[in-house]
Design a protein around this motif. Structure first.
Motif, PDB file in Angstrom:
ATOM      1  N   GLU A  27      -1.895   6.892  -7.179  1.00 57.42           N
ATOM      2  CA  GLU A  27      -1.543   8.022  -6.628  1.00 57.42           C
ATOM      3  C   GLU A  27      -2.250   8.337  -5.560  1.00 57.42           C
ATOM      4  OE1 GLU A  27      -2.436  11.531  -8.769  1.00 57.42           O
ATOM      5  OE2 GLU A  27      -0.441  11.251 -10.014  1.00 57.42           O
ATOM      6  N   ILE A  28      -1.224   8.929  -4.050  1.00 55.10           N
ATOM      7  CA  ILE A  28      -1.644   8.829  -3.139  1.00 55.10           C
ATOM      8  C   ILE A  28      -1.558  10.458  -3.020  1.00 55.10           C
ATOM      9  CG2 ILE A  28      -1.696   6.296  -2.136  1.00 55.10           C
ATOM     10  CD1 ILE A  28       0.770   7.068  -0.708  1.00 55.10           C
ATOM     11  N   GLU A  29      -3.036  10.726  -1.365  1.00 54.36           N
ATOM     12  CA  GLU A  29      -3.005  11.850  -1.138  1.00 54.36           C
ATOM     13  C   GLU A  29      -2.085  11.747  -0.084  1.00 54.36           C
ATOM     14  OE1 GLU A  29      -5.630  14.419   1.146  1.00 54.36           O
ATOM     15  OE2 GLU A  29      -6.234  14.613  -1.087  1.00 54.36           O
ATOM     16  N   GLY A  30      -1.276  13.280   0.535  1.00 51.52           N
ATOM     17  CA  GLY A  30      -0.418  13.420   1.928  1.00 51.52           C
ATOM     18  C   GLY A  30      -0.226  14.401   1.846  1.00 51.52           C
ATOM     19  N   ARG A  31       0.560  14.453   2.639  1.00 53.60           N
ATOM     20  CA  ARG A  31       1.165  16.204   3.275  1.00 53.60           C
ATOM     21  C   ARG A  31       2.715  15.961   3.510  1.00 53.60           C
ATOM     22  NH1 ARG A  31      -2.413  19.699   5.281  1.00 53.60           N
ATOM     23  NH2 ARG A  31      -5.003  18.480   5.751  1.00 53.60           N
ATOM     24  N   ILE A  32       3.697  17.081   2.751  1.00 51.85           N
ATOM     25  CA  ILE A  32       5.092  17.081   2.489  1.00 51.85           C
ATOM     26  C   ILE A  32       5.287  17.744   4.417  1.00 51.85           C
ATOM     27  CG2 ILE A  32       7.241  18.581   2.032  1.00 51.85           C
ATOM     28  CD1 ILE A  32       6.002  18.147  -0.588  1.00 51.85           C
ATOM     29  N   GLN A  33       5.956  16.713   5.263  1.00 50.80           N
ATOM     30  CA  GLN A  33       6.806  17.344   6.408  1.00 50.80           C
ATOM     31  C   GLN A  33       8.111  18.184   6.549  1.00 50.80           C
ATOM     32  OE1 GLN A  33       4.426  16.811   9.168  1.00 50.80           O
ATOM     33  NE2 GLN A  33       2.873  15.775   7.510  1.00 50.80           N
ATOM     34  N   ASP A  48       7.126   6.315  -6.569  1.00 50.99           N
ATOM     35  CA  ASP A  48       8.127   7.154  -5.920  1.00 50.99           C
ATOM     36  C   ASP A  48       8.352   7.357  -4.186  1.00 50.99           C
ATOM     37  OD1 ASP A  48       8.219   8.138  -8.019  1.00 50.99           O
ATOM     38  OD2 ASP A  48       7.056   9.664  -8.755  1.00 50.99           O
ATOM     39  N   LEU A  49       7.784   6.622  -3.706  1.00 52.71           N
ATOM     40  CA  LEU A  49       7.908   6.785  -2.055  1.00 52.71           C
ATOM     41  C   LEU A  49       8.523   4.927  -1.625  1.00 52.71           C
ATOM     42  CD1 LEU A  49       4.269   7.872  -0.902  1.00 52.71           C
ATOM     43  CD2 LEU A  49       6.347   8.680  -1.712  1.00 52.71           C
ATOM     44  N   GLU A  55      13.292   1.294   2.852  1.00 46.46           N
ATOM     45  CA  GLU A  55      12.834  -0.241   2.253  1.00 46.46           C
ATOM     46  C   GLU A  55      11.739   0.114   1.318  1.00 46.46           C
ATOM     47  OE1 GLU A  55      10.986  -3.872   3.639  1.00 46.46           O
ATOM     48  OE2 GLU A  55      11.780  -2.665   5.303  1.00 46.46           O
ATOM     49  N   ASP A  56      11.497  -0.038   0.373  1.00 42.74           N
ATOM     50  CA  ASP A  56       9.981   0.118  -1.471  1.00 42.74           C
ATOM     51  C   ASP A  56       9.224  -0.517  -0.345  1.00 42.74           C
ATOM     52  OD1 ASP A  56      12.078   0.737  -3.281  1.00 42.74           O
ATOM     53  OD2 ASP A  56      12.363  -1.177  -3.665  1.00 42.74           O
ATOM     54  N   LEU A  57       8.395  -0.186  -0.951  1.00 37.89           N
ATOM     55  CA  LEU A  57       6.889  -1.013  -0.467  1.00 37.89           C
ATOM     56  C   LEU A  57       6.587  -1.623  -1.651  1.00 37.89           C
ATOM     57  CD1 LEU A  57       4.865   2.675  -1.970  1.00 37.89           C
ATOM     58  CD2 LEU A  57       5.605   1.857   0.768  1.00 37.89           C
ATOM     59  N   PRO A  58       5.367  -2.755  -0.295  1.00 32.18           N
ATOM     60  CA  PRO A  58       5.661  -3.839  -0.969  1.00 32.18           C
ATOM     61  C   PRO A  58       4.800  -4.091  -2.185  1.00 32.18           C
ATOM     62  CG  PRO A  58       4.698  -3.702   1.236  1.00 32.18           C
ATOM     63  CD  PRO A  58       4.868  -2.400   0.599  1.00 32.18           C
TER      64      PRO A  58
END
Length: 68
Positions: A27-33, A48-49, A55-58
């Protein structure tokens, strides 16, 4: 850095890039825009990101055993 939620296509500003690149962190921390006001930080599952391009994450960011 901005990523996109796969299900909702919402942009998310990633707060901790080291956690994003670390395959041991799920999991990572982020802010919805959304909206005019800055949203509170939240935890997001990396699986899920995607990049904003879709494009999928590496794999090396997601799987600690990616070399096997």
């Amino acid at each position: 850095m901005f990523l996109q939620a796969k299900k909702s296509a919402t942009l998310i500003e990633i707060q901790d890039l080291e956690a994003l690149f670390n395959p041991l962190k799920n999991e990572i921390e982020g802010r919805i825009q959304e909206g005019e006001e800055e949203q509170d930080p939240a935890q997001f599952v990396k699986q899920d990101l995607t990049f904003a391009s879709g494009e999928d994450l590496p794999r090396c960011w997601l799987d600690p055993d990616y070399r096997n």
